[in-house]
Design a protein around this motif. Structure first.
Motif, PDB file in Angstrom:
ATOM      1  N   ALA A 101      23.969  68.685  27.299  1.00  0.00           N
ATOM      2  CA  ALA A 101      23.111  68.592  26.098  1.00  0.00           C
ATOM      3  C   ALA A 101      22.078  67.292  26.265  1.00  0.00           C
ATOM      4  CB  ALA A 101      24.029  68.815  24.893  1.00  0.00           C
ATOM      5  N   VAL A 102      22.661  66.295  26.797  1.00  0.00           N
ATOM      6  CA  VAL A 102      21.912  65.152  27.137  1.00  0.00           C
ATOM      7  C   VAL A 102      20.939  65.446  28.048  1.00  0.00           C
ATOM      8  CG1 VAL A 102      21.914  62.569  27.728  1.00  0.00           C
ATOM      9  CG2 VAL A 102      23.694  63.671  26.050  1.00  0.00           C
ATOM     10  N   TYR A 103      21.264  66.148  29.222  1.00  0.00           N
ATOM     11  CA  TYR A 103      20.451  66.304  30.149  1.00  0.00           C
ATOM     12  C   TYR A 103      19.191  67.127  29.685  1.00  0.00           C
ATOM     13  CZ  TYR A 103      18.467  68.320  34.503  1.00  0.00           C
ATOM     14  OH  TYR A 103      17.681  68.718  35.522  1.00  0.00           O
ATOM     15  N   LEU A 104      19.533  68.222  28.940  1.00  0.00           N
ATOM     16  CA  LEU A 104      18.309  69.107  28.553  1.00  0.00           C
ATOM     17  C   LEU A 104      17.644  68.397  27.535  1.00  0.00           C
ATOM     18  CD1 LEU A 104      20.374  72.601  28.165  1.00  0.00           C
ATOM     19  CD2 LEU A 104      18.821  71.734  29.992  1.00  0.00           C
ATOM     20  N   GLY A 105      18.260  67.431  26.690  1.00  0.00           N
ATOM     21  CA  GLY A 105      17.503  66.863  25.686  1.00  0.00           C
ATOM     22  C   GLY A 105      16.500  65.743  26.162  1.00  0.00           C
ATOM     23  N   LEU A 106      17.048  64.829  27.254  1.00  0.00           N
ATOM     24  CA  LEU A 106      16.036  63.998  27.894  1.00  0.00           C
ATOM     25  C   LEU A 106      15.028  64.740  28.773  1.00  0.00           C
ATOM     26  CD1 LEU A 106      18.647  61.255  29.138  1.00  0.00           C
ATOM     27  CD2 LEU A 106      17.059  61.344  27.007  1.00  0.00           C
ATOM     28  N   LYS A 107      15.416  65.928  29.565  1.00  0.00           N
ATOM     29  CA  LYS A 107      14.296  66.767  30.090  1.00  0.00           C
ATOM     30  C   LYS A 107      13.219  67.224  28.964  1.00  0.00           C
ATOM     31  CE  LYS A 107      13.812  68.138  34.391  1.00  0.00           C
ATOM     32  NZ  LYS A 107      13.818  67.128  35.298  1.00  0.00           N
ATOM     33  N   GLY A 108      13.724  67.565  27.979  1.00  0.00           N
ATOM     34  CA  GLY A 108      12.624  68.073  26.915  1.00  0.00           C
ATOM     35  C   GLY A 108      11.611  67.229  26.647  1.00  0.00           C
ATOM     36  N   ILE A 109      12.091  65.846  26.461  1.00  0.00           N
ATOM     37  CA  ILE A 109      10.843  64.907  26.382  1.00  0.00           C
ATOM     38  C   ILE A 109       9.951  64.382  27.601  1.00  0.00           C
ATOM     39  CG2 ILE A 109      12.004  64.151  24.141  1.00  0.00           C
ATOM     40  CD1 ILE A 109      12.872  61.480  25.509  1.00  0.00           C
ATOM     41  N   GLY A 110      10.354  64.965  28.592  1.00  0.00           N
ATOM     42  CA  GLY A 110       9.545  64.515  29.895  1.00  0.00           C
ATOM     43  C   GLY A 110      10.104  63.455  30.663  1.00  0.00           C
ATOM     44  N   VAL A 111      11.647  63.067  30.651  1.00  0.00           N
ATOM     45  CA  VAL A 111      12.148  62.164  31.325  1.00  0.00           C
ATOM     46  C   VAL A 111      12.297  62.669  32.652  1.00  0.00           C
ATOM     47  CG1 VAL A 111      14.128  60.501  31.951  1.00  0.00           C
ATOM     48  CG2 VAL A 111      13.354  61.132  29.515  1.00  0.00           C
ATOM     49  N   ASP A 112      11.947  62.141  33.756  1.00  0.00           N
ATOM     50  CA  ASP A 112      12.070  62.420  35.228  1.00  0.00           C
ATOM     51  C   ASP A 112      13.303  61.745  35.870  1.00  0.00           C
ATOM     52  OD1 ASP A 112      12.113  63.547  37.707  1.00  0.00           O
ATOM     53  OD2 ASP A 112       9.994  62.381  38.151  1.00  0.00           O
ATOM     54  N   PHE A 113      14.169  62.530  36.380  1.00  0.00           N
ATOM     55  CA  PHE A 113      15.652  61.705  36.518  1.00  0.00           C
ATOM     56  C   PHE A 113      15.589  61.300  38.010  1.00  0.00           C
ATOM     57  CE2 PHE A 113      16.954  64.197  33.152  1.00  0.00           C
ATOM     58  CZ  PHE A 113      17.903  63.314  32.351  1.00  0.00           C
ATOM     59  N   THR A 114      14.331  61.875  38.956  1.00  0.00           N
ATOM     60  CA  THR A 114      14.416  61.257  40.080  1.00  0.00           C
ATOM     61  C   THR A 114      14.020  60.002  40.450  1.00  0.00           C
ATOM     62  OG1 THR A 114      12.288  62.399  40.308  1.00  0.00           O
ATOM     63  CG2 THR A 114      13.836  63.727  40.981  1.00  0.00           C
ATOM     64  N   GLY A 115      13.046  59.686  39.290  1.00  0.00           N
ATOM     65  CA  GLY A 115      12.791  58.078  39.605  1.00  0.00           C
ATOM     66  C   GLY A 115      13.847  57.276  39.127  1.00  0.00           C
ATOM     67  N   LEU A 116      15.007  57.751  38.669  1.00  0.00           N
ATOM     68  CA  LEU A 116      16.070  56.756  38.141  1.00  0.00           C
ATOM     69  C   LEU A 116      17.210  56.819  39.250  1.00  0.00           C
ATOM     70  CD1 LEU A 116      16.582  58.002  34.568  1.00  0.00           C
ATOM     71  CD2 LEU A 116      15.353  55.995  35.531  1.00  0.00           C
ATOM     72  N   THR A 117      16.917  57.635  40.419  1.00  0.00           N
ATOM     73  CA  THR A 117      18.077  57.496  41.356  1.00  0.00           C
ATOM     74  C   THR A 117      18.329  56.278  41.848  1.00  0.00           C
ATOM     75  OG1 THR A 117      17.274  59.780  41.990  1.00  0.00           O
ATOM     76  CG2 THR A 117      18.618  58.736  43.516  1.00  0.00           C
ATOM     77  N   ILE A 118      17.337  55.516  42.450  1.00  0.00           N
ATOM     78  CA  ILE A 118      17.916  54.063  43.056  1.00  0.00           C
ATOM     79  C   ILE A 118      18.270  53.155  41.986  1.00  0.00           C
ATOM     80  CG2 ILE A 118      16.618  52.188  44.271  1.00  0.00           C
ATOM     81  CD1 ILE A 118      14.632  54.194  45.411  1.00  0.00           C
ATOM     82  N   PHE A 119      17.655  53.118  40.869  1.00  0.00           N
ATOM     83  CA  PHE A 119      18.244  52.358  39.869  1.00  0.00           C
ATOM     84  C   PHE A 119      19.643  52.520  39.519  1.00  0.00           C
ATOM     85  CE2 PHE A 119      18.790  51.515  35.110  1.00  0.00           C
ATOM     86  CZ  PHE A 119      18.687  50.028  35.178  1.00  0.00           C
ATOM     87  N   SER A 120      19.912  54.017  39.308  1.00  0.00           N
ATOM     88  CA  SER A 120      21.359  54.404  38.744  1.00  0.00           C
ATOM     89  C   SER A 120      22.419  54.078  39.916  1.00  0.00           C
ATOM     90  CB  SER A 120      21.345  55.836  38.626  1.00  0.00           C
ATOM     91  OG  SER A 120      21.027  56.562  39.593  1.00  0.00           O
ATOM     92  N   GLY A 121      21.887  54.010  41.221  1.00  0.00           N
ATOM     93  CA  GLY A 121      22.788  53.750  42.512  1.00  0.00           C
ATOM     94  C   GLY A 121      23.118  52.384  42.484  1.00  0.00           C
TER      95      GLY A 121
END
Length: 439
Positions: free
Chosen positions: A230-250
């Motif tokens: 649910a959280v993934y689809l919700g953030l994806k719906g507003i255009g959040v790109d998770f690929t840009g958060l890979t380095i930061f999340s690591g």
């Protein structure tokens, strides 16, 4: 955000609307029809409340037996019955507007009051379907504000204004409207996930092919999975790109891993306990000096309730690395040891036989394996024995069975003439003083 757009909205659109509203309201106040409307608005609410008290109980009584109890007790039906007073008020507003319009008068105040009341009723009933009460209030308040803006003709201009306020992320304009839509989408997805999780939990709980520990593991996995999706689809719906958060999340993950080692350890140990099935809800365990029944298995700890109704929250890693006695791991039968003693003048063989026989009369003592009495030693004033009995329901406690067994032994020994010992001491005087002999 364009500053000129904001200034234009505040100086031109908003000020113009406030001036128009002031003129219309003042004009309505100082007219004959406006005075009638002002008197009618509170009167309509009072009449709606009156009809609510008279009619709602009859409607509720007529629904008894026609609808299932679960439906009648649901928040949705209760909200409808509670808001019937405002529903009656809305109908009276519509009737008043119809009558005044037929007299060639446009009742602006009644239209506004009726529209706001109708919007409040619809939003209140719809928000009762939201399971979380906090978010239900947030959604209902936001929706009513939007309805009020629409009634006053400001919704389109407000939306256009908020669409210019925001920031740019990943070449995408995230305005207030986009974020608002994303929040609404996220809340809707969370509600769907919560509802789906409840259905899954019910199916898992009714499954007889799954052990209690496996049911807990699958239930927690379903809950985490539904919420994550649910959280993934919700953030994806507003255009959040998770690929840009890979380095930061690591990088954050490494830091969090060092800071939350104990928490992660408990989480992993909880999964191991569920997979191994060494401890499950309903087991009687003993950890240190505490013994009780496991109420629930959680992500970081287990909840154990003692027979004194004390609840212990024990970390999962303590159960993995420490010593735990599980009284019901392989078999629910438990052996109890009950020590007692008899006087040296008593028939010890008769005492052993009688204690074994009376133990079988105590409620809760198993006949197979049968009670056994063993002599354990010669005490200072008694011959010591140990009665060993088996019980099949340790979750109900062992104190009552021990007490009942000792009382049964007491009554049987009194009847058979077998004496219980008591502390005594003999004093021997070899040489008396001379003064004592002469006297």
């Amino acid at each position: 955000m364009d500053i000129s757009t904001v200034e234009k909205f505040l100086r031109n659109d908003l000020i113009k609307w406030l001036n128009d509203l002031q003129k219309s309201v003042v004009k309505a106040f100082y007219s004959w029809h406006g005075a009638v409307e002002i008197v009618l608005i509170p009167l309509i609410f009072l009449l709606g409340r009156f009809f609510h008290k008279k009619i709602t109980p009859k409607i509720e009584a007529s629904l008894q037996g026609k609808l299932p109890t679960v439906v009648l007790e649901s928040l949705f039906v209760k909200t409808i019955l509670r808001e019937l007073g405002l529903v009656f008020s809305v109908l009276l507003f519509k009737l008043s507007v119809y009558i005044l319009t037929a007299q060639n008068y446009k009742p602006s105040l009644l239209v506004i009051a009726g529209s706001l009341t109708a919007a409040w009723v619809i939003i209140k009933i719809a928000s009762s379907l939201v399971m979380n009460r906090f978010w239900a209030r947030v959604i209902s308040t936001t929706a009513w504000v939007m309805a009020a803006l629409n009634v006053f003709g400001l919704l389109g201009k407000t939306v256009a204004f908020l669409d210019t306020v925001g920031f740019v992320y990943n070449d995408k304009n995230l305005s207030v409207i986009v974020l608002f839509k994303g929040i609404i989408l996220l809340l809707a997805l969370i509600q769907v996930a919560t509802f789906s999780n409840k259905i899954a939990q019910d199916r898992i709980a009714k499954s007889r092919s799954l052990s209690p520990s496996l049911q807990v593991l699958i239930s927690k996995a379903c809950k985490v999975g539904f919420m994550t999706l649910a959280v993934y689809l919700g953030l994806k719906g507003i255009g959040v790109d998770f690929t840009g958060l890979t380095i930061f999340s690591g990088a954050v993950g490494v830091g969090v891993g060092f800071g939350l080692q104990k928490v992660i350890s408990n989480l992993v140990c909880g999964v191991i306990l569920l997979l191994e099935r060494s401890i499950k809800p309903g087991d009687i365990i003993e950890v240190g000096n505490a013994r009780g029944k496991i109420k629930s298995l959680n992500a970081r700890f287990i909840s154990m309730e003692t027979f004194d109704k004390k609840e212990y929250l024990i970390p999962n890693d303590s159960l993995i690395t420490g010593q735990v006695i599980n009284w019901t791991y392989g078999d629910s039968s438990v052996r109890l040891r009950i020590p007692f003693g008899v006087a040296y003048s008593s028939d010890v063989r008769e005492a052993m036989k009688v204690s074994e026989e009376v133990a079988l009369t105590v409620k809760g003592v198993l006949k197979n394996p049968a009670p056994v009495c063993r002599m354990t030693g010669f005490g200072a004033s008694s011959v010591d024995f140990e009665l060993r009995i088996w019980i099949g329901d340790p979750e109900k406690g062992t104190g009552r069975i021990k007490s009942d067994t000792l009382l049964a032994i007491w009554d049987a020994f009194k009847e058979k003439g077998i004496e219980f010992p008591f502390p005594q001491q003999d004093i021997y005087i070899k040489n008396l003083p001379q003064t004592v002999k002469e006297s």
